[in-house]
Design a protein around this motif. Structure first.
Motif, mmCIF file in Angstrom:
data_model
loop_
_atom_site.group_PDB
_atom_site.id
_atom_site.type_symbol
_atom_site.label_atom_id
_atom_site.label_comp_id
_atom_site.label_asym_id
_atom_site.label_seq_id
_atom_site.Cartn_x
_atom_site.Cartn_y
_atom_site.Cartn_z
ATOM 1 N N VAL A 52 0.878 -1.177 0.000
ATOM 2 C CA VAL A 52 0.000 0.000 0.000
ATOM 3 C C VAL A 52 0.910 1.220 0.000
ATOM 4 N N ILE A 53 0.674 2.151 -0.925
ATOM 5 C CA ILE A 53 1.485 3.365 -1.046
ATOM 6 C C ILE A 53 0.646 4.556 -0.599
ATOM 7 N N LEU A 54 1.185 5.350 0.304
ATOM 8 C CA LEU A 54 0.475 6.502 0.862
ATOM 9 C C LEU A 54 1.246 7.784 0.561
ATOM 10 N N PHE A 55 0.547 8.772 0.038
ATOM 11 C CA PHE A 55 1.128 10.093 -0.190
ATOM 12 C C PHE A 55 0.347 11.141 0.606
ATOM 13 N N GLY A 56 0.991 12.276 0.835
ATOM 14 C CA GLY A 56 0.306 13.446 1.384
ATOM 15 C C GLY A 56 -0.441 13.189 2.671
ATOM 16 N N ALA A 57 -1.729 13.560 2.680
ATOM 17 C CA ALA A 57 -2.554 13.454 3.880
ATOM 18 C C ALA A 57 -2.692 12.011 4.357
ATOM 19 N N GLU A 58 -2.739 11.061 3.412
ATOM 20 C CA GLU A 58 -2.852 9.656 3.805
ATOM 21 C C GLU A 58 -1.582 9.183 4.512
ATOM 22 N N HIS A 59 -0.448 9.641 4.022
ATOM 23 C CA HIS A 59 0.840 9.346 4.670
ATOM 24 C C HIS A 59 0.856 9.902 6.098
ATOM 25 N N LYS A 60 0.442 11.150 6.249
ATOM 26 C CA LYS A 60 0.436 11.766 7.580
ATOM 27 C C LYS A 60 -0.538 11.045 8.515
ATOM 28 N N LYS A 61 -1.632 10.554 7.951
ATOM 29 C CA LYS A 61 -2.615 9.818 8.744
ATOM 30 C C LYS A 61 -1.985 8.569 9.358
ATOM 31 N N LEU A 62 -1.133 7.883 8.587
ATOM 32 C CA LEU A 62 -0.455 6.690 9.107
ATOM 33 C C LEU A 62 0.342 7.024 10.355
ATOM 34 N N TRP A 63 1.097 8.105 10.303
ATOM 35 C CA TRP A 63 1.973 8.428 11.421
ATOM 36 C C TRP A 63 1.205 9.042 12.588
ATOM 37 N N ASN A 64 0.048 9.628 12.311
ATOM 38 C CA ASN A 64 -0.816 10.066 13.406
ATOM 39 C C ASN A 64 -1.403 8.861 14.126
ATOM 40 N N ILE A 65 -1.815 7.857 13.362
ATOM 41 C CA ILE A 65 -2.293 6.601 13.961
ATOM 42 C C ILE A 65 -1.201 5.989 14.831
ATOM 43 N N THR A 66 0.004 5.964 14.304
ATOM 44 C CA THR A 66 1.127 5.386 15.038
ATOM 45 C C THR A 66 1.402 6.172 16.311
ATOM 46 N N LYS A 67 1.392 7.495 16.204
ATOM 47 C CA LYS A 67 1.661 8.341 17.374
ATOM 48 C C LYS A 67 0.627 8.113 18.475
ATOM 49 N N GLU A 68 -0.649 8.092 18.080
ATOM 50 C CA GLU A 68 -1.695 7.928 19.092
ATOM 51 C C GLU A 68 -1.682 6.526 19.696
ATOM 52 N N THR A 69 -1.299 5.538 18.907
ATOM 53 C CA THR A 69 -1.159 4.181 19.431
ATOM 54 C C THR A 69 -0.050 4.131 20.474
ATOM 55 N N LEU A 70 1.059 4.773 20.169
ATOM 56 C CA LEU A 70 2.189 4.787 21.102
ATOM 57 C C LEU A 70 1.912 5.642 22.336
ATOM 58 N N ASP A 87 7.029 12.350 14.406
ATOM 59 C CA ASP A 87 6.846 13.566 13.617
ATOM 60 C C ASP A 87 7.881 13.673 12.507
ATOM 61 N N SER A 88 9.087 13.144 12.744
ATOM 62 C CA SER A 88 10.116 13.176 11.699
ATOM 63 C C SER A 88 9.722 12.275 10.523
ATOM 64 N N PHE A 89 9.004 11.196 10.809
ATOM 65 C CA PHE A 89 8.510 10.345 9.726
ATOM 66 C C PHE A 89 7.372 11.042 8.978
ATOM 67 N N ALA A 90 6.503 11.671 9.712
ATOM 68 C CA ALA A 90 5.375 12.379 9.096
ATOM 69 C C ALA A 90 5.849 13.512 8.196
ATOM 70 N N ALA A 91 7.044 14.040 8.468
ATOM 71 C CA ALA A 91 7.581 15.146 7.671
ATOM 72 C C ALA A 91 7.976 14.717 6.263
ATOM 73 N N GLY A 92 8.057 13.410 6.018
ATOM 74 C CA GLY A 92 8.392 12.911 4.689
ATOM 75 C C GLY A 92 7.263 13.098 3.700
ATOM 76 N N ALA A 93 7.476 12.603 2.505
ATOM 77 C CA ALA A 93 6.489 12.770 1.431
ATOM 78 C C ALA A 93 5.498 11.624 1.336
ATOM 79 N N GLY A 94 5.889 10.446 1.810
ATOM 80 C CA GLY A 94 5.008 9.296 1.670
ATOM 81 C C GLY A 94 5.495 8.103 2.466
ATOM 82 N N SER A 95 4.680 7.076 2.458
ATOM 83 C CA SER A 95 5.019 5.829 3.152
ATOM 84 C C SER A 95 4.599 4.642 2.298
ATOM 85 N N ILE A 96 5.340 3.567 2.458
ATOM 86 C CA ILE A 96 5.029 2.298 1.790
ATOM 87 C C ILE A 96 4.765 1.272 2.879
ATOM 88 N N LEU A 97 3.608 0.654 2.838
ATOM 89 C CA LEU A 97 3.283 -0.418 3.777
ATOM 90 C C LEU A 97 3.522 -1.744 3.077
#
Length: 199
Positions: A52-70, A87-97
């Motif tokens: 699953v490839i996430l860009f932009g807001a979807e990418h940031k959503k992943l790291w918000n989920i991770t932050k709140e879980t932690l 937050d340093s991960f969220a600052a990137g452009a995207g994520s690959i799951l």
């Protein structure tokens, strides 16, 4: 030693200081990821890797989920460092799951019972190869990345948010983006410790 592939491997480094200004288009990144995964080897040509490839807001959503879980499990007095890291991960452009399709693994176990115990191991190896291939391909385009492992803590929320099938098991998260600062020096142990050669 001069070898183009070895030089590509050397160029692939963990980049922690990422930005969201990609040096290539999102479409190009997507194509690179697809091609790298598609041509990564797997035992029995099982092709168990799913992405699953996430860009932009979807990418940031992943790291918000991770932050709140932690936030729910990390002691409050220690959370500031965790938050800064996420937050340093969220600052990137995207994520690959990266996922592995366990339905395929189970099917192979049933089809080839003699190797049943090995198929989960080979699935993990296939996942690692796919991750390495994608990482190396991105590095060739001057796209920085780092590989993270917040599974299984975020598995349920990831599945709910992006509708992944029950048989897809999350194995890694790769965050990528522009390289704001290069990787530091890398130390290597002595070859004598890692290699044995017989003639």
């Amino acid at each position: 030693m001069s070898n183009a592939f070895i030089e590509m491997i050397k160029n692939r480094r963990t980049i922690y200081n990422l930005g969201d200004a990609l040096p290539v288009s999102e479409e190009h990144v997507t194509k690179l990821i697809k091609e790298a995964v598609k041509h990564s080897p797997s035992s029995f040509n099982s092709q168990t890797s799913r992405v699953v490839i996430l860009f932009g807001a979807e990418h940031k959503k992943l790291w918000n989920i991770t932050k709140e879980t932690l936030r729910a499990i990390v002691p409050e007095q220690a959370f500031a460092a965790t938050e800064q890291k996420i937050d340093s991960f969220a600052a990137g452009a995207g994520s690959i799951l990266f996922f592995e399709d366990m339905a395929v693994v189970k099917g192979l176990q049933e089809q080839f019972p003699l190797y049943a115990d090995n198929f989960p191991i080979w699935s993990e190896q296939a996942s690692g190869i796919a991750q390495f291939a994608v990482w190396t391909a991105l590095a060739q385009e001057n796209v920085g990345a780092s590989l993270q492992h917040y599974n299984p803590l975020i598995d349920t929320q990831v599945q709910k948010e992006w509708g992944t099938p029950d048989n897809w098991v999350l194995r890694a998260q790769m965050v990528f983006g522009s390289i704001n600062a290069p990787a530091g020096d890398k130390d290597f142990m002595d070859d004598e410790i890692r290699f044995k050669i017989f003639k």
